[in-house]
Every structure is written in C-alpha cells, then in structure tokens.
Write an enzyme that holds these catalytic residues in place. Structure first.
Site, PDB file in Angstrom:
ATOM      1  N   GLU A  35      33.503  94.505 -33.496  1.00  0.00           N
ATOM      2  CA  GLU A  35      32.984  95.730 -34.112  1.00  0.00           C
ATOM      3  C   GLU A  35      32.881  95.655 -35.633  1.00  0.00           C
ATOM      4  OE1 GLU A  35      34.183  96.925 -30.026  1.00  0.00           O
ATOM      5  OE2 GLU A  35      34.978  95.592 -31.579  1.00  0.00           O
ATOM      6  N   GLU A  58      38.336  95.797 -24.917  1.00  0.00           N
ATOM      7  CA  GLU A  58      39.033  97.086 -24.957  1.00  0.00           C
ATOM      8  C   GLU A  58      39.423  97.537 -23.547  1.00  0.00           C
ATOM      9  OE1 GLU A  58      38.640  99.310 -28.722  1.00  0.00           O
ATOM     10  OE2 GLU A  58      36.571  99.495 -27.993  1.00  0.00           O
TER      11      GLU A  58
END
Length: 266
Positions: A140, A120
């Site tokens: 995730e 990210e």
C-alpha cells in the site's frame, strides 16, 4: 451450501473449503467474492458438522488485494451483492476477517500472490501453509495508500515489531521462506501442495474434540493482550466448562481404555 461467481464452497469431510475464484485477476477481491466469503464464515459458524475451514485461491494464486474498480462498478450486474453491502456496510470488513473471527479454526493454503489485501486477510487466519513460490507483502505505501485491513494493528502482534514495520514501511515483496522465517506463515511446502497440506492439518484438527478446539482458539485470542494473571483467570473461565461436556467424558474414557490395553499387553 453457499458460494458466488467469485467464491466457491465445498465440503471435504468436516472441513469447509472456501476458494477465492477469480484467477484471471489473481483472485483480487470483488464484491461477489467478499459476499461469498462472509457467507462462508457464517455457514461454518452455524453448522456443527463443520469443524475447520480451509481458505485458498484458484489458479495458482491466493489473493492480489482489493480490486477497487470492481468494487466501484455500477450497473445491474451483481446488484444483489451490492444490496447486501448496503444492508450491512460492515460486511466487507467481516469478510476480510477484520471485524469477524470464525469460531472454527481457519487454515490458509497459499499459492502464488498473497499481497496487499491478501496478506491482510491472511492475518485473520489461524494456521498458514504456503507453496515455495508464494509471495507476500503489504504494497500500500508504494501506492500512497494505507493498509486499512488491520495490518498496522495485527502484524506487530503476530511477528516481531521490527519485521512488521519493515514490511509495512517498505512495501516490498517477501518470499515464502522469508515469511516463514519471520513467523508470518508456519509451513512452506512444494508448489501446488499447499491445499493438500492444509487439508491434512484440518483432518488432525477435526479428529479432536470440537468444543475443546473452539474453546482453546477463543482463549488464545481472548487472552492475547491481557496480563498473565488476567489471562490465567480468563483461561479457567473458558476451560473448566469443557471438562463437563460429553466430548471430554468420552475422550477420558477412550484414553483410559487405550492405557489399560497397553498395560495388558505389557
């Protein structure tokens, strides 16, 4: 020059090198690391002697994502960092380049793990170099979590949507070669040389006119979601003032002198 126990800062000429420095945890994000990162971005923004930034990790890893235990830990250790977060609840998002974009180009030098929060943060960088054994991915969903660092928005704007959705929905790892193949990174180099390559790119950036470089970066991001006509108008607004700067005039003179010298030799 700033830095914390988990984030080191050093100068390499006109380049500010920020190193995620928690190798025993594969540089998983901690509060001291996030505070150091944010301070590093601000230092680069405010110092005209800094023309580029390189982001890398210590100990053969880039970043293994968020360390939720470390962020939730209480007690007096690192209390000054917690006070910073209390004073600015958005600080961690700025540190991860979700809510802050540095004026100077950011070059990522990746070795080893660059997963979850690491991938990210990577999406907030401008130029990306990785060692051959680097691993990328957004894990995730495999943990029943959501990649809230910006990936559901940014990733599809940086790589083809089919690849973005596969990465987001499968949570599988990607090799450096596969990441380069889908456009997530720009260079794959031998292991252990990503920082060297990133610094080499930074030197090329540093050799250019700093005001022009900053304006070009700003224009690319500013116009990314505009229509072509809107983007071209915004580009003129950004670009024309650069021609009136001392940098531009000096560059034009230098170019004219080099061209004249070539003509004389011929």
């Amino acid at each position: 020059m700033g830095g914390t126990e988990h984030l080191t800062v050093q100068r390499e000429g006109a380049t500010l090198v920020l190193t995620l420095n928690r190798p025993e945890a594969k540089n998983a994000l901690s509060l001291p690391m996030l505070v150091g990162l944010y301070d590093g971005w601000i230092e680069a923004d405010e110092d005209d002697a800094v023309r580029s930034i390189v982001l890398t990790g210590a100990g053969g890893a880039f970043c293994a994502g968020m360390d939720l235990k470390a962020l939730a830990a209480k007690g007096m250790a690192g209390q000054q960092h917690r006070e910073r977060l209390t004073a600015d609840p958005d600080l961690h998002w700025k540190a991860m380049l979700r809510h802050h974009r540095p004026r100077k180009p950011v070059i990522a030098a990746v070795e080893g793990h660059c997963v979850a929060g690491g991938t990210e943060i990577l999406q907030g960088t401008d130029i990306r170099v990785a060692g051959e054994s680097a691993t990328f991915g957004l894990f995730e969903v495999r943990r029943g979590l959501f990649p809230i660092g910006g990936s559901t928005v940014r990733l599809q704007r940086q790589i083809p949507r089919t690849h973005a959705l596969e990465m987001l929905l499968t949570g599988r790892p990607y090799s450096a070669r596969e990441a380069a193949g889908i456009g997530l990174i720009g260079h794959v180099v031998p292991d252990g040389t990503a920082l060297e390559k990133a610094l080499s790119i930074a030197e090329q950036v540093n050799a250019c006119g700093p005001l022009a470089v900053e304006a070009v970066k700003a224009s690319v991001y500013e116009t990314a979601e505009m229509s072509e006509s809107e983007g071209l108008a915004a580009e003129l607004k950004r670009g024309w003032p650069v021609f009136d700067t001392a940098d531009a005039k000096e560059g034009a003179r230098a170019f004219a002198e080099r061209r004249a010298a070539v003509y004389r030799r011929e």
